[in-house]
Scaffold this motif. Structure first.
Motif, short mmCIF file in Angstrom:
data_model
loop_
_atom_site.label_atom_id
_atom_site.label_comp_id
_atom_site.label_asym_id
_atom_site.label_seq_id
_atom_site.Cartn_x
_atom_site.Cartn_y
_atom_site.Cartn_z
N GLY A 248 14.87 65.92 18.18
CA GLY A 248 15.81 66.85 17.56
C GLY A 248 15.14 68.18 17.24
N LEU A 249 13.90 68.11 16.71
CA LEU A 249 13.17 69.34 16.40
C LEU A 249 12.91 70.14 17.68
CD1 LEU A 249 10.66 67.97 13.76
CD2 LEU A 249 12.43 69.69 13.38
N ALA A 250 12.46 69.43 18.74
CA ALA A 250 12.14 70.12 19.99
C ALA A 250 13.39 70.75 20.61
CB ALA A 250 11.50 69.13 20.97
N ILE A 251 14.51 70.00 20.59
CA ILE A 251 15.74 70.51 21.22
C ILE A 251 16.27 71.71 20.45
CG2 ILE A 251 18.17 69.95 21.64
CD1 ILE A 251 17.13 67.09 22.35
N THR A 252 16.20 71.63 19.10
CA THR A 252 16.67 72.76 18.30
C THR A 252 15.78 73.97 18.51
OG1 THR A 252 17.33 71.11 16.70
CG2 THR A 252 17.45 73.39 16.00
N SER A 253 14.47 73.72 18.65
CA SER A 253 13.55 74.81 18.92
C SER A 253 13.85 75.43 20.28
CB SER A 253 12.11 74.29 18.88
OG SER A 253 11.25 75.11 19.61
N LEU A 254 14.24 74.58 21.24
CA LEU A 254 14.57 75.08 22.58
C LEU A 254 15.80 75.98 22.54
CD1 LEU A 254 14.69 75.00 25.75
CD2 LEU A 254 15.95 72.88 25.51
N SER A 255 16.86 75.52 21.83
CA SER A 255 18.11 76.28 21.86
C SER A 255 18.14 77.37 20.80
CB SER A 255 19.30 75.34 21.67
OG SER A 255 19.21 74.70 20.42
N ARG A 256 17.16 77.37 19.90
CA ARG A 256 17.05 78.38 18.83
C ARG A 256 18.30 78.45 17.97
NH1 ARG A 256 14.14 82.67 22.38
NH2 ARG A 256 12.02 82.55 21.62
N VAL A 257 19.02 77.32 17.85
CA VAL A 257 20.21 77.32 17.02
C VAL A 257 20.44 75.90 16.49
CG1 VAL A 257 21.65 77.02 19.08
CG2 VAL A 257 22.70 77.76 16.97
N GLY A 258 20.82 75.82 15.21
CA GLY A 258 21.19 74.53 14.65
C GLY A 258 22.69 74.39 14.69
N ALA A 259 23.19 73.41 15.45
CA ALA A 259 24.64 73.27 15.59
C ALA A 259 24.99 71.82 15.83
CB ALA A 259 25.16 74.12 16.74
N TYR A 260 26.29 71.48 15.61
CA TYR A 260 26.68 70.07 15.68
C TYR A 260 26.66 69.52 17.10
CZ TYR A 260 31.23 71.89 17.13
OH TYR A 260 32.23 72.53 17.81
N TYR A 261 26.67 70.40 18.11
CA TYR A 261 26.75 69.88 19.48
C TYR A 261 25.39 69.68 20.13
CZ TYR A 261 26.48 74.92 20.06
OH TYR A 261 26.11 76.23 19.97
N ASN A 262 24.30 70.02 19.40
CA ASN A 262 22.97 69.78 19.97
C ASN A 262 22.78 68.30 20.27
OD1 ASN A 262 21.95 72.31 20.09
ND2 ASN A 262 20.80 72.20 18.17
N GLY A 263 22.19 68.01 21.40
CA GLY A 263 21.82 66.62 21.68
C GLY A 263 22.94 65.78 22.25
N ALA A 264 24.09 66.37 22.55
CA ALA A 264 25.19 65.58 23.11
C ALA A 264 24.76 64.97 24.45
CB ALA A 264 26.42 66.46 23.31
#
Lengths: 342, 353
Positions: A248-264
């Motif tokens: 989760g940390l890596a994916i959020t760092s990749l997209s540079r945004v915290g949002a509910y659809y991350n990681g779908a």
């Protein structure tokens, strides 16, 4: 004497296909995919398969999926199928870490890990202790985490550089995904390799691994031989939640945004990788090395399909079909060999 | 003295029996009581709840999930799970609307229903014949269906226009009887048919037997595989019908229209008393539970909370319901074979003799 001779001979047979699927054979399939890519490129059907950039793309995608899959493999190994709350765990830990970035980098990481562990512990208690169905409970858990995200952040997306004016923690956060040793090896890749080695060691060389195997393959037997089955299952879910938090940390760092659809989509892709990697859903079979191979195959397959111009959604169809096919063949061969009554 | 004790003991037992009978009665009508409580509470306190317009809206909204719940309850009674219902509804709706442009509803709707039935057939065969766990199978078909839906539509929602289409929408939505538009009447018809089918027919009883104990059912001469496959076909078909009717009424299908149905229908069915282990439950109770949930959610909106609160509450309700069922079976498992339980059973057995 007679009793011993009456052992079903089918149980002693080995099946070529299931052997091919299990553990090492999966790397042959991965190699086949690379050959396929090279052949397709030489025929001029796809471009840019065998380039450094594309290879790095594949490895990066595999690293993210691998981090999730290694943790979830513990759940599958313990006979509890999968953790469907993985995508929302990724989203929730990501959004929490971005929110806490205003207090600095370390609090952000700590906050995410705490949230992830809370989810893991709740899953572990409900499924381990109260024996809730793992699929339906983790599904419910994913809805709850989604509800928390929607409730607290009301459909908002939050950006690290908006949350805080201090550029230092933002820079550190961006580099979770972007930092590369020698300009090539990314941090998630190293994390994944470490997790694979540690995971393989835990599963095959420690008492915990052996107990988890017995829990996965014969829960009652495990219980009556004095293993704390409930604890084993809970630990599997906590391990899964922990590695999902890292992803989760890596994916959020990749997209540079915290949002509910991350990681779908990470839940299903991870289960598919695990199953292709030779870990059967019945539990107690397979290895982490195999799961890594499965992740590699999924990564290569996605990459080739994307280069071929297959749409993201059509890839879902193919992935789903492969998943059902592999699970079906696995179940069927194991049953025909008399090794599984499921 | 002994005689007196005997009479006393008999009275005690009789009292106890009455109490347990009452408890069983309460358990049986739990969902209807819940329904009444929510209805009265909302009517008294929620602003603009108790008027014919709002109640009609609730009935119209509930139609989709109530229809899905019919087939899903049968699958649950069989002791299986169908996680693909929501996506099947979307899939069928998208097919019906996309083909309508070329052939009209007369051809597109039957094709869409058949497509839904096909999904159920696939699920059923994979579960009954290949013997893969139904949770796993339906997660797989769920992913495939999502991919298929997006591929058919190219990632956009489908909407129709034209006088004929709108005439059908209006017909479905406009109240025919007071408060009852045709779509709701259709849903009521489905409910009645399914209720009679499950509670009064041989097939219906077979669902319960397969769910209660598959081996016993098989030994009793029931073709368990066929029963399971039928259950899955019914579930997917009803999901498809629900999706198609919803899309026809609004002349449009969005790609996430069925996504909430899964959470909704699963929670409602369990609240209605259909056990996840199978062999228990009923159609009518699931429908009443769906209605109760819809009133609850409408109530939260009427109280002025936003959609986020609704999502949060519905997720929480599903989690609590699953937790409650797990905890109940955990407690039941713990007390099995214990002295107190055995003594009670012995007393009951003596009474019968």
């Amino acid at each position: 004497m007679n009793g011993i001779q009456k052992v079903d001979t089918r149980a002693l047979q080995t099946n070529r296909f299931s052997k091919l699927l299990s553990s090492i054979g999966i790397y042959a399939i991965a190699a086949l995919f690379i050959v396929l890519g090279v052949v397709l490129q030489s025929m001029g059907i796809i471009n840019n398969f065998l380039t450094t950039q594309n290879m790095m793309n594949i490895v990066d995608a595999v690293a993210l999926l691998g981090i999730v899959a290694v943790g979830m493999a513990f759940i599958t190994y313990s006979g509890h199928y999968a953790d469907l709350s993985a995508p929302t765990t990724i989203a929730l830990t990501g959004i929490v870490s971005v929110e806490l970035l205003r207090f600095g980098f370390i609090p952000a990481i700590m906050g995410a890990v705490v949230v992830g562990l809370i989810i893991g512990i709740i899953n572990g208690i409900v499924i381990g202790k109260f024996k809730a169905n793992p699929i339906i409970w983790t599904l419910a858990m994913s809805y709850v985490s989604m509800g928390v995200i929607r409730f607290v952040w009301v459909n908002k997306q939050i950006y690290p550089d908006v949350i805080t004016d201090d550029p230092f923690p933002v820079m550190l956060f961006d580099n979770i995904y972007r930092f590369r040793f020698f300009n090539a090896i990314s941090l998630p890749l190293i994390i994944m390799l470490v997790l694979v080695v540690v995971g393989q060691f835990i599963l095959k060389r420690t008492a915990f691994g052996a107990q988890l195997k017995l829990t996965g393959s014969a829960k009652r037997t495990a219980k009556f031989s004095g293993i704390n089955v409930e604890l084993m299952i809970a630990l599997a879910f906590i391990i899964s939640a922990f590695t999902t938090t890292i992803a989760g940390l890596a994916i959020t760092s990749l997209s540079r945004v915290g949002a509910y659809y991350n990681g779908a989509g990470y839940d299903f892709r991870a289960v598919t990788a695990i199953v292709i990697g030779g870990m059967t859903l019945a539990g107690g079979r397979g290895s982490i090395i195999g799961v890594l191979g499965g992740t590699l195959v999924i990564g290569l397959m996605n990459n080739i399909m994307t280069l071929l111009g297959v749409g993201t959604f059509s890839q879902d169809i193919i992935r789903g079909a492969i998943f059902i096919l592999v699970v079906g063949i696995n179940a069927k061969t194991l049953r025909s060999m008399g090794r599984d009554d499921a | 003295m002994q005689r007196l004790y005997g009479v006393w003991g008999g009275m005690m037992r009789k009292n106890k029996l009455d109490k347990s009978k009452l408890l069983a009665l309460g358990d049986r009508f739990r969902i209807y009581i819940l329904f009444g409580v929510i209805f009265i509470f909302m009517s008294l306190f929620a602003p603009r709840f108790f008027n014919s317009y709002n109640l009609t809206t609730i009935l119209r909204t509930v139609s989709m999930n109530a229809t899905i719940a019919l087939g899903f309850t049968i699958v649950m009674i069989c002791g299986e799970m169908d996680l693909s219902i929501g996506r099947t509804a979307t899939f069928a709706a998208v097919i019906a609307l996309t083909l309508q442009k070329k052939f009209g509803y007369g051809i597109s709707v039957p094709i869409a229903v058949l497509a839904g039935a096909g999904v159920g057939l696939l699920n059923g065969i994979l579960v009954a014949k290949i013997k893969i766990n139904s949770f796993i199978v339906t997660i797989g078909t769920m992913t495939i269906l999502q991919g298929a839906t997006y591929t058919i539509t190219g990632g956009n929602s489908v909407s129709l226009s034209g006088d004929k289409v709108f005439a059908i929408s209006d017909f479905l939505a406009k109240p025919l009887l007071p408060m009852l538009p045709p779509r709701v009447l259709l849903t009521i018809l489905f409910v009645v048919v399914f209720h009679l089918f499950v509670s009064n027919s041989q097939w219906g009883r077979n669902f319960y037997m397969v769910g209660g104990n598959r081996t016993t059912a098989w030994l009793a001469g029931i073709n368990t595989d066929r029963i399971t496959i039928t259950a899955f076909i019914l579930s997917s078909t009803m999901a498809a019908v629900a999706g198609i009717l919803f899309a026809m009424e609004s002349s449009a299908a969005t790609l996430n229209m069925g996504d909430n149905s899964l959470m909704y229908v699963v929670s409602a069915t369990i609240i209605g008393g259909t056990a996840m282990s199978g062999g228990k439950g009923g159609i009518l109770r699931s429908v009443v539970a769906v209605l109760s949930l819809e009133m609850l959610y409408t109530g939260t909106i009427l109280f002025g909370f936003g959609n986020e609160v609704k999502i949060f509450i519905s997720g929480l309700i599903l989690a609590l319901v699953v937790l409650y069922e797990a905890y109940a079976s955990y407690k039941h498992e713990k007390t099995i074979g214990q002295r107190a339980v055995l003594l009670e059973e012995l007393a009951q057995a003596k009474e019968k003799i």
